[in-house]
Design a protein around this motif. Sequence first.
Motif, PDB file in Angstrom:
ATOM      1  N   ALA A 231      -1.105   4.887   8.532  1.00  0.00           N
ATOM      2  CA  ALA A 231      -2.493   4.569   8.881  1.00  0.00           C
ATOM      3  C   ALA A 231      -2.953   3.325   8.118  1.00  0.00           C
ATOM      4  N   HIS A 232      -3.947   2.659   8.688  1.00  0.00           N
ATOM      5  CA  HIS A 232      -4.472   1.425   8.083  1.00  0.00           C
ATOM      6  C   HIS A 232      -5.966   1.371   8.392  1.00  0.00           C
ATOM      7  N   ALA A 233      -6.781   1.086   7.380  1.00  0.00           N
ATOM      8  CA  ALA A 233      -8.238   1.031   7.556  1.00  0.00           C
ATOM      9  C   ALA A 233      -8.788  -0.176   6.813  1.00  0.00           C
ATOM     10  N   THR A 234      -9.591  -0.970   7.517  1.00  0.00           N
ATOM     11  CA  THR A 234     -10.253  -2.134   6.929  1.00  0.00           C
ATOM     12  C   THR A 234     -11.736  -2.056   7.261  1.00  0.00           C
ATOM     13  N   VAL A 235     -12.582  -2.171   6.249  1.00  0.00           N
ATOM     14  CA  VAL A 235     -14.032  -2.066   6.440  1.00  0.00           C
ATOM     15  C   VAL A 235     -14.700  -3.260   5.761  1.00  0.00           C
ATOM     16  N   THR A 236     -15.539  -3.966   6.515  1.00  0.00           N
ATOM     17  CA  THR A 236     -16.353  -5.063   5.992  1.00  0.00           C
ATOM     18  C   THR A 236     -17.812  -4.736   6.249  1.00  0.00           C
ATOM     19  N   THR A 237     -18.649  -4.798   5.216  1.00  0.00           N
ATOM     20  CA  THR A 237     -20.063  -4.445   5.351  1.00  0.00           C
ATOM     21  C   THR A 237     -20.951  -5.591   4.899  1.00  0.00           C
ATOM     22  N   LEU A 238     -22.099  -5.681   5.542  1.00  0.00           N
ATOM     23  CA  LEU A 238     -23.149  -6.620   5.162  1.00  0.00           C
ATOM     24  C   LEU A 238     -24.454  -5.848   5.108  1.00  0.00           C
ATOM     25  N   LEU A 308     -20.425  -0.071  12.811  1.00  0.00           N
ATOM     26  CA  LEU A 308     -21.016   1.142  12.263  1.00  0.00           C
ATOM     27  C   LEU A 308     -22.225   0.815  11.393  1.00  0.00           C
ATOM     28  N   PRO A 309     -23.196   1.719  11.312  1.00  0.00           N
ATOM     29  CA  PRO A 309     -24.388   1.478  10.478  1.00  0.00           C
ATOM     30  C   PRO A 309     -24.092   1.668   9.002  1.00  0.00           C
ATOM     31  N   ASP A 310     -24.857   0.993   8.169  1.00  0.00           N
ATOM     32  CA  ASP A 310     -24.793   1.152   6.723  1.00  0.00           C
ATOM     33  C   ASP A 310     -26.238   1.202   6.225  1.00  0.00           C
ATOM     34  N   LEU A 311     -26.765   2.425   6.078  1.00  0.00           N
ATOM     35  CA  LEU A 311     -28.187   2.639   5.794  1.00  0.00           C
ATOM     36  C   LEU A 311     -28.355   3.455   4.518  1.00  0.00           C
ATOM     37  N   THR A 312     -29.388   3.141   3.757  1.00  0.00           N
ATOM     38  CA  THR A 312     -29.696   3.868   2.534  1.00  0.00           C
ATOM     39  C   THR A 312     -31.194   4.044   2.390  1.00  0.00           C
ATOM     40  N   LEU A 313     -31.606   5.232   1.992  1.00  0.00           N
ATOM     41  CA  LEU A 313     -33.010   5.533   1.718  1.00  0.00           C
ATOM     42  C   LEU A 313     -33.046   6.475   0.526  1.00  0.00           C
ATOM     43  N   VAL A 334     -26.102   6.683   5.366  1.00  0.00           N
ATOM     44  CA  VAL A 334     -25.193   6.705   6.513  1.00  0.00           C
ATOM     45  C   VAL A 334     -24.308   5.480   6.365  1.00  0.00           C
ATOM     46  N   THR A 335     -23.040   5.694   6.066  1.00  0.00           N
ATOM     47  CA  THR A 335     -22.141   4.586   5.760  1.00  0.00           C
ATOM     48  C   THR A 335     -20.803   4.780   6.464  1.00  0.00           C
ATOM     49  N   PRO A 336     -20.035   3.705   6.638  1.00  0.00           N
ATOM     50  CA  PRO A 336     -18.659   3.851   7.141  1.00  0.00           C
ATOM     51  C   PRO A 336     -17.813   4.598   6.118  1.00  0.00           C
ATOM     52  N   TYR A 346     -15.145   6.563  10.265  1.00  0.00           N
ATOM     53  CA  TYR A 346     -16.249   7.012  11.105  1.00  0.00           C
ATOM     54  C   TYR A 346     -17.540   7.005  10.286  1.00  0.00           C
ATOM     55  N   PRO A 347     -18.697   6.971  10.960  1.00  0.00           N
ATOM     56  CA  PRO A 347     -19.965   7.003  10.206  1.00  0.00           C
ATOM     57  C   PRO A 347     -20.224   8.391   9.647  1.00  0.00           C
ATOM     58  N   ARG A 348     -20.592   8.460   8.380  1.00  0.00           N
ATOM     59  CA  ARG A 348     -20.836   9.741   7.732  1.00  0.00           C
ATOM     60  C   ARG A 348     -22.152   9.696   6.995  1.00  0.00           C
ATOM     61  N   ALA A 349     -22.893  10.785   7.084  1.00  0.00           N
ATOM     62  CA  ALA A 349     -24.173  10.913   6.391  1.00  0.00           C
ATOM     63  C   ALA A 349     -23.969  11.704   5.107  1.00  0.00           C
ATOM     64  N   ASP A 350     -24.565  11.216   4.029  1.00  0.00           N
ATOM     65  CA  ASP A 350     -24.551  11.901   2.739  1.00  0.00           C
ATOM     66  C   ASP A 350     -25.986  12.133   2.302  1.00  0.00           C
ATOM     67  N   LEU A 351     -26.346  13.381   2.064  1.00  0.00           N
ATOM     68  CA  LEU A 351     -27.673  13.746   1.568  1.00  0.00           C
ATOM     69  C   LEU A 351     -27.501  14.339   0.173  1.00  0.00           C
TER      70      LEU A 351
END
Length: 435
Positions: A231-238, A308-313, A334-336, A346-351
């Motif tokens: 498997a191979h995974a590459t994630v770039t976020t802004l 994918l979304p990258d959200l923080t509150l 909600v982050t990759p 995949y997008p995952r939510a952490d509370l």
Amino acid sequence: MLDAALASLWLEVASASVTYDAAARVDTRMRSMEAQATGAAVAPVAGDMDIVPTVGLKYDDGSAVARVQYAPRISFREATTNPRTEVQHVGRLLGDWRPSRGLTLHGTQEFVLGQVNLFTHLPLGGSQGGDTPGDPGTDIPIQPLPQGTDSVFFLSSLTTLAAETGWLGRGVRLSGSAGFSASGGLDATARAAVPFQYGPRAQLSLGWTPAPRHTLATTVGFTDSRFSTGAHATVTTLTGAWTQRLDRRTSFEMGVGVGVAYSLRATEAPADTDPPPDQTPAWGRRVRTQQVGGAEPEVTPPATLQLLPDLTLAVSHRVPSRVADFNGRLAARVTPFVDRLTGLVYPRADLTLNGTWALGPRLRVSGTAGSAFAVGGAVGDRQVVGGVGAGWTVSRWMTLEVDTRTAWTRSPDVEAARTVWSATLGLTVQKTGIL
């Protein structure tokens, strides 16, 4: 000139301070046991004991600080049912250097090598991070594992170089980091439970404080992970973040961003091992198959590219008090997310909800709770975790701590959910001094 340089160097070294710290920690733990962990009938409760001696040195000359620490963990597992000894070598090297005003350089090297019990370390708050860099919980999310595995021969290594500067102007901070991480099982049996992964990571952040209570930041992040399963995974976020201190007690944080994720499914099983019956080479994770005519179903390793979304509150609050000083934080993200066992993204939510009460100068009580789950139609593990703990500083050289943790997890590929718990009593004796 050479004499002057050597004299200056000698004066700088002579003025530096070298301190040492030595500590010993003993943890006595009761934890749950499962048939899935050993593949045979077992007692429902097991008892463990961990002994962690720690030695460290610190060098400080005012502009440069270097620390080295070695803290092996000697574990006596299941003393009353299936006694055995496991050893983990845990170490870290940290350095900070301020070559000029407004510029700071950082460097860290952390590693864990040895037998790691996958059911003992329960990361709290729905996150993948442990309390300390040497805690294997930083690398092992609680996810259902193949039957017959509980302890594995594990390696975790993280190398990071970072820099921070304020040269761009008043209230403006530019920071960046680059690193390389490697973690997972080292032999074939261990990789069947926790595939080995490695790859680089980098981050660049620009922050601006336009007013005393407001901070704006823009961050670009990059991670690349290759797995022993193929498997191979590459994630770039802004992302862009805004932090505001509403008053002396409350602060608010909001982040909005996007991530571009590329993932390739696992294509092969670890060498020298055979996958369990009715399972795919992804080791406990079913890979979609494709039927072509009358041929047998064929496993396909599709590559996917996602946005994918990258959200923080988050909200932090403090209640200052001489009797019960309180610090709390409530956060939703909600982050990759890169699945530790399959490499899928995949997008995952952490509370998460955390709180700490300082009941006087020597007593501290803390609690945490959290949940994590896939969102946006994605399929992934779900978990609910929580725990409470307390620490009492008996004296300058002795600390007593208690900790209880529990976690409920559910995987889409395992029929039954799993609930694990642990309760720990720890005693730490430490000594510091100047060499």
